[in-house]
Every structure is written in structure tokens, then in C-alpha cells.
Design an enzyme around this catalytic site. Structure first.
Site, PDB file in Angstrom:
ATOM      1  N   ASP A 146       0.851  -1.189   0.000  1.00  0.00           N
ATOM      2  CA  ASP A 146       0.000   0.000   0.000  1.00  0.00           C
ATOM      3  C   ASP A 146       0.888   1.241   0.000  1.00  0.00           C
ATOM      4  OD1 ASP A 146      -2.224   1.608   0.051  1.00  0.00           O
ATOM      5  OD2 ASP A 146      -2.645   1.305   2.175  1.00  0.00           O
TER       6      ASP A 146
ATOM      7  N   CYS B 276      -2.911   4.424  -5.104  1.00  0.00           N
ATOM      8  CA  CYS B 276      -3.749   5.603  -4.865  1.00  0.00           C
ATOM      9  C   CYS B 276      -3.385   6.718  -5.842  1.00  0.00           C
ATOM     10  CB  CYS B 276      -3.640   6.067  -3.411  1.00  0.00           C
ATOM     11  SG  CYS B 276      -2.000   6.626  -2.943  1.00  0.00           S
TER      12      CYS B 276
END
Length: 137
Positions: free
Chosen positions: A41, A81
Site C-alpha cells: 500500500d 492511490c
């Protein structure tokens, strides 16, 4: 707070690590370490269109090494993201990593932002949260 949460949920043996992911994954590979689960992440890699190629190389690099660290049947949860990296492009990057790692990878689940984070049709980059949960053979 993370350590307290792990203890409260009786998750002994889990050691949180904060490090440069590129260096750490290479170190783990060099040490011959293997894992059942790897979660990637990273922060936003592409802040501008000019950074898109570099960002996709970064995503491919960390996914490739993560796949090499997984035991057969292991689970890779990988996320992006970066709004400039579409879900389709992200999947292609992860596919490229699987080819280079010579691993068969199955997508178990596709993830995106929650319904309380709507996307304007006039701003598709607003759909910037994306993830894949994969089984790596």
C-alpha cells in the site's frame, strides 16, 4: 497504537515495519525470506502526467519482488492511490510483474473506494483508490 491493536487481537508474531519498500523487499529477497501474505500500500507514485511512466515502473518493481517473496499459494494484496494510474493500467502493471516473476497469479478480488467516496463523471481521476487481492501460485 498498531502494536496495541495487534495485542488486543492476539496477533502474536506480527511485526510492523516502516521502511523504504524498494530497499526492504530487495533485502528480504537477498535473505531468502518467504511469506504467506504480502500487502503493498505505497504512497501516491504519480502526482503529474510526466511521472506516469516512472510510477508504473515503481508499481511493477514492488509487485514483482513481492511475488518472488510469496510462498506458492500466497496472497498478494496490492494497492495504488495514484489517480493517473487507472484500474486497467494497474492490472496490466501487476500482470507484467507476474510475467517477469514467472508466477501464475489469479485475481481473487478487486477493491476500490467505499460508496461514501463518489466519483464525478467529469473527473474520472477521482476514482484513484484501487486494489487487487491475488493468489500467487
Amino acid at each position: 497504537m498498531l502494536r496495541a491493536n495487534l495485542a488486543a487481537n492476539e496477533q502474536a508474531g506480527v511485526e510492523p515495519v516502516e521502511a523504504d519498500v524498494f530497499k526492504l523487499l530487495r533485502q528480504y529477497r537477498h535473505e531468502g525470506r518467504q511469506f504467506d501474505v504480502v500487502i503493498l500500500d505505497p504512497p501516491k507514485f504519480a502526482h503529474a502526467q510526466a511521472q506516469l511512466e516512472r510510477a508504473t515502473r515503481g508499481y511493477k518493481d514492488i509487485n514483482l519482488i513481492a511475488m518472488q517473496l510469496l510462498r506458492p499459494g500466497g496472497v498478494l494484496a496490492t494497492f495504488s492511490c495514484s489517480g493517473l494510474v487507472s484500474a486497467d493500467l494497474f492490472q496490466k502493471v501487476v500482470f507484467g510483474a507476474a510475467l517477469d516473476a514467472r508466477r501464475d497469479v489469479q485475481i481473487v478480488e478487486r477493491l476500490t473506494q467505499a460508496p461514501d467516496h463518489p466519483v464525478l463523471l467529469s473527473f474520472p481521476e477521482g476514482e484513484y483508490l484501487k486494489g487487487l487481492v491475488c493468489r500467487v501460485a
